[in-house]
Design a protein around this motif. Structure first.
Motif, PDB file in Angstrom:
ATOM      1  N   ALA A  89      15.727  -5.476 -30.738  1.00  0.00           N
ATOM      2  CA  ALA A  89      16.743  -6.335 -30.125  1.00  0.00           C
ATOM      3  C   ALA A  89      16.992  -5.914 -28.681  1.00  0.00           C
ATOM      4  CB  ALA A  89      18.032  -6.269 -30.938  1.00  0.00           C
ATOM      5  N   ALA A  90      16.936  -4.608 -28.424  1.00  0.00           N
ATOM      6  CA  ALA A  90      17.142  -4.113 -27.064  1.00  0.00           C
ATOM      7  C   ALA A  90      16.054  -4.642 -26.136  1.00  0.00           C
ATOM      8  CB  ALA A  90      17.151  -2.591 -27.053  1.00  0.00           C
ATOM      9  N   TYR A  91      14.808  -4.617 -26.606  1.00  0.00           N
ATOM     10  CA  TYR A  91      13.700  -5.109 -25.782  1.00  0.00           C
ATOM     11  C   TYR A  91      13.879  -6.586 -25.453  1.00  0.00           C
ATOM     12  CZ  TYR A  91       9.095  -6.894 -24.567  1.00  0.00           C
ATOM     13  OH  TYR A  91       8.061  -7.533 -23.936  1.00  0.00           O
ATOM     14  N   LEU A  92      14.133  -7.391 -26.483  1.00  0.00           N
ATOM     15  CA  LEU A  92      14.288  -8.824 -26.275  1.00  0.00           C
ATOM     16  C   LEU A  92      15.484  -9.119 -25.367  1.00  0.00           C
ATOM     17  CD1 LEU A  92      13.517 -10.091 -29.890  1.00  0.00           C
ATOM     18  CD2 LEU A  92      12.011 -10.139 -27.887  1.00  0.00           C
ATOM     19  N   GLY A  93      16.530  -8.315 -25.496  1.00  0.00           N
ATOM     20  CA  GLY A  93      17.694  -8.490 -24.628  1.00  0.00           C
ATOM     21  C   GLY A  93      17.368  -8.213 -23.173  1.00  0.00           C
ATOM     22  N   TRP A  94      16.621  -7.139 -22.905  1.00  0.00           N
ATOM     23  CA  TRP A  94      16.223  -6.816 -21.529  1.00  0.00           C
ATOM     24  C   TRP A  94      15.363  -7.931 -20.935  1.00  0.00           C
ATOM     25  CZ3 TRP A  94      18.583  -3.564 -18.628  1.00  0.00           C
ATOM     26  CH2 TRP A  94      19.049  -2.342 -19.096  1.00  0.00           C
ATOM     27  N   ILE A  95      14.395  -8.424 -21.709  1.00  0.00           N
ATOM     28  CA  ILE A  95      13.501  -9.468 -21.205  1.00  0.00           C
ATOM     29  C   ILE A  95      14.265 -10.769 -20.956  1.00  0.00           C
ATOM     30  CG2 ILE A  95      11.518 -10.928 -21.758  1.00  0.00           C
ATOM     31  CD1 ILE A  95      10.745  -8.102 -20.974  1.00  0.00           C
ATOM     32  N   ALA A  96      15.173 -11.119 -21.882  1.00  0.00           N
ATOM     33  CA  ALA A  96      15.975 -12.334 -21.698  1.00  0.00           C
ATOM     34  C   ALA A  96      16.868 -12.200 -20.466  1.00  0.00           C
ATOM     35  CB  ALA A  96      16.823 -12.600 -22.944  1.00  0.00           C
ATOM     36  N   LEU A  97      17.422 -11.004 -20.256  1.00  0.00           N
ATOM     37  CA  LEU A  97      18.242 -10.762 -19.070  1.00  0.00           C
ATOM     38  C   LEU A  97      17.427 -10.987 -17.804  1.00  0.00           C
ATOM     39  CD1 LEU A  97      21.029  -9.512 -17.998  1.00  0.00           C
ATOM     40  CD2 LEU A  97      19.734  -7.371 -17.825  1.00  0.00           C
ATOM     41  N   GLY A  98      16.225 -10.399 -17.763  1.00  0.00           N
ATOM     42  CA  GLY A  98      15.372 -10.564 -16.600  1.00  0.00           C
ATOM     43  C   GLY A  98      14.962 -12.003 -16.383  1.00  0.00           C
ATOM     44  N   ALA A  99      14.611 -12.708 -17.468  1.00  0.00           N
ATOM     45  CA  ALA A  99      14.181 -14.101 -17.357  1.00  0.00           C
ATOM     46  C   ALA A  99      15.303 -14.980 -16.814  1.00  0.00           C
ATOM     47  CB  ALA A  99      13.714 -14.610 -18.720  1.00  0.00           C
ATOM     48  N   PHE A 100      16.519 -14.772 -17.317  1.00  0.00           N
ATOM     49  CA  PHE A 100      17.655 -15.576 -16.873  1.00  0.00           C
ATOM     50  C   PHE A 100      17.958 -15.338 -15.399  1.00  0.00           C
ATOM     51  CE2 PHE A 100      22.207 -15.805 -15.921  1.00  0.00           C
ATOM     52  CZ  PHE A 100      22.460 -17.141 -16.212  1.00  0.00           C
ATOM     53  N   PHE A 101      18.020 -14.077 -14.991  1.00  0.00           N
ATOM     54  CA  PHE A 101      18.389 -13.785 -13.609  1.00  0.00           C
ATOM     55  C   PHE A 101      17.270 -14.123 -12.632  1.00  0.00           C
ATOM     56  CE2 PHE A 101      22.023 -11.540 -15.352  1.00  0.00           C
ATOM     57  CZ  PHE A 101      22.991 -11.839 -14.414  1.00  0.00           C
ATOM     58  N   GLN A 102      16.035 -14.182 -13.102  1.00  0.00           N
ATOM     59  CA  GLN A 102      14.958 -14.632 -12.217  1.00  0.00           C
ATOM     60  C   GLN A 102      15.147 -16.106 -11.861  1.00  0.00           C
ATOM     61  OE1 GLN A 102      10.788 -14.666 -13.682  1.00  0.00           O
ATOM     62  NE2 GLN A 102      10.345 -13.351 -11.927  1.00  0.00           N
ATOM     63  N   ILE A 103      15.532 -16.907 -12.853  1.00  0.00           N
ATOM     64  CA  ILE A 103      15.826 -18.314 -12.577  1.00  0.00           C
ATOM     65  C   ILE A 103      17.098 -18.433 -11.744  1.00  0.00           C
ATOM     66  CG2 ILE A 103      16.481 -20.515 -13.623  1.00  0.00           C
ATOM     67  CD1 ILE A 103      14.657 -19.890 -15.949  1.00  0.00           C
ATOM     68  N   ALA A 104      18.121 -17.605 -12.042  1.00  0.00           N
ATOM     69  CA  ALA A 104      19.375 -17.658 -11.281  1.00  0.00           C
ATOM     70  C   ALA A 104      19.136 -17.323  -9.817  1.00  0.00           C
ATOM     71  CB  ALA A 104      20.386 -16.681 -11.884  1.00  0.00           C
ATOM     72  N   GLY A 105      18.283 -16.342  -9.540  1.00  0.00           N
ATOM     73  CA  GLY A 105      17.973 -15.993  -8.154  1.00  0.00           C
ATOM     74  C   GLY A 105      17.356 -17.162  -7.418  1.00  0.00           C
ATOM     75  N   THR A 106      16.447 -17.882  -8.089  1.00  0.00           N
ATOM     76  CA  THR A 106      15.855 -19.065  -7.483  1.00  0.00           C
ATOM     77  C   THR A 106      16.913 -20.131  -7.221  1.00  0.00           C
ATOM     78  OG1 THR A 106      13.774 -18.629  -8.649  1.00  0.00           O
ATOM     79  CG2 THR A 106      14.091 -20.846  -7.760  1.00  0.00           C
ATOM     80  N   ALA A 107      17.836 -20.295  -8.177  1.00  0.00           N
ATOM     81  CA  ALA A 107      18.891 -21.306  -8.022  1.00  0.00           C
ATOM     82  C   ALA A 107      19.794 -20.984  -6.838  1.00  0.00           C
ATOM     83  CB  ALA A 107      19.714 -21.386  -9.308  1.00  0.00           C
ATOM     84  N   PHE A 108      20.175 -19.718  -6.692  1.00  0.00           N
ATOM     85  CA  PHE A 108      21.030 -19.334  -5.560  1.00  0.00           C
ATOM     86  C   PHE A 108      20.305 -19.549  -4.234  1.00  0.00           C
ATOM     87  CE2 PHE A 108      23.518 -16.620  -8.628  1.00  0.00           C
ATOM     88  CZ  PHE A 108      24.724 -17.292  -8.432  1.00  0.00           C
ATOM     89  N   LEU A 109      19.006 -19.277  -4.215  1.00  0.00           N
ATOM     90  CA  LEU A 109      18.243 -19.496  -2.991  1.00  0.00           C
ATOM     91  C   LEU A 109      18.190 -20.980  -2.649  1.00  0.00           C
ATOM     92  CD1 LEU A 109      16.654 -18.059  -0.779  1.00  0.00           C
ATOM     93  CD2 LEU A 109      14.599 -18.320  -2.174  1.00  0.00           C
ATOM     94  N   LEU A 110      18.043 -21.812  -3.675  1.00  0.00           N
ATOM     95  CA  LEU A 110      18.029 -23.256  -3.448  1.00  0.00           C
ATOM     96  C   LEU A 110      19.385 -23.755  -2.960  1.00  0.00           C
ATOM     97  CD1 LEU A 110      16.052 -24.476  -6.595  1.00  0.00           C
ATOM     98  CD2 LEU A 110      15.195 -24.140  -4.269  1.00  0.00           C
TER      99      LEU A 110
END
Length: 314
Positions: free
Chosen positions: A77-98
């Motif tokens: 669960a820890a692994y999946l949580g870390w990956i989901a965190l990274g995936a979400f914030f990668q999209i969020a970073g793109t959104a803030f840049l846009l």
């Protein structure tokens, strides 16, 4: 980090990061043409959607190639949580840049987004307890100063306190923070997975992260944009270029996170700015200004300093 991830040459993360930066430069070039044709969000989705098959093929090869196939790692669960965190914030970073680019004075935002590496050092220290060495911290600061010189806004905004305290400026800081947290999430995932090799760690991380991003962003584009997913299919040729290069870059980044600290990886990854700048100048036959020359020199000094950390335990 587990011994399985460190059982590689201590310098190997350097060429892996350089390859990641080069592949990302090619992907960005392909995506720029797709953005004009498809729109920003669909062009961003292309990176994940068309990259997924390449990530799957690479993972399959890692299991099929050896005479003795490696074991499938335990997905906690820890692994999946870390990956989901990274995936979400990668999209969020793109959104803030846009959001920043939608503003008239987004140049300040772009400049502030370049503070990502310093924010990486902060978040990695807090969440992963990865404290940079004094030399690594110096490398991060010097390289960041160089990148900031390369991306300074026009003089009118540079000397305007209102511009630095504006909404676009906050978008820029949020963009840098989001990408920093994404990097920390992917590094945390590599540490939690404990795969037999960094190559397996990178392949699993990209496959799972891009699956989440494809489903999430794909649903958003399908439901919230006027034409939905329809424009993605006629542009399949350039989309394959963007997707394959995006997958190659992501696989290399994730593999590097399994080999070295987030701060070191992201600092050396700044070489992408140099690649992009050189490509741009070459295409338009433009000469460098004095601040740009100083910025490029500072950035290269920072990259040399971070590479001097080779051999030190991550």
């Amino acid at each position: 980090m587990t011994s399985s991830l460190t059982a590689v040459a201590p310098w190997l993360w350097v060429p892996v990061v350089l390859f990641a930066a080069l592949a990302q430069t090619v992907r960005n070039t392909a995506q720029r043409s797709l953005t004009a044709e498809l729109g920003t969000l669909p062009a961003t989705l292309v990176r994940f959607l068309y990259g997924l098959p390449f990530a799957g093929v690479w993972l399959a090869l890692l299991y099929a190639w050896p005479a003795q196939p490696p074991a499938v790692p335990h997905f906690s669960a820890a692994y999946l949580g870390w990956i989901a965190l990274g995936a979400f914030f990668q999209i969020a970073g793109t959104a803030f840049l846009l959001l920043a680019m939608a503003e008239r004075n987004f140049a300040v935002a772009v400049t502030l987004s370049k503070t990502e590496v310093l924010q990486v050092a902060l978040f990695a220290s807090v969440f992963l307890h990865e404290l940079p060495t004094p030399l690594a911290l110096l490398a991060m600061v010097v390289a960041t100063l160089g990148v900031l010189l390369l991306s300074l806004p026009p003089r009118g905004q540079l000397l305007s306190p209102a511009a630095w305290l504006s909404r676009p400026a906050l978008y820029g800081l949020a963009c840098g923070a989001s990408f920093a947290i994404a990097s920390v999430g992917f590094r945390g995932g590599a540490l939690a997975l404990g795969a037999e090799t960094p190559w397996l760690s990178g392949a699993w991380g990209v496959l799972i992260a891009q699956t989440l991003q494809t489903l999430g962003l794909g649903a958003w584009v399908a439901l919230k944009t006027e034409r939905g997913l329809a424009p993605l299919w006629p542009a399949w040729r350039m989309s394959l270029v963007a997707g394959s290069m995006g997958a190659a870059a992501s696989l290399a980044w994730f593999t590097a996170y399994a080999m070295q600290t987030t701060g070191a990886v992201r600092t050396l990854g700044m070489v992408e700015v140099a690649f992009s700048y050189l490509v741009s100048r070459r295409l338009f036959s433009e000469s460098f200004t004095r601040p740009e020359k100083i910025g490029m020199a500072l950035m290269l000094v920072g990259l040399v300093l971070i590479c001097s950390q080779i051999g030190l335990p991550p």
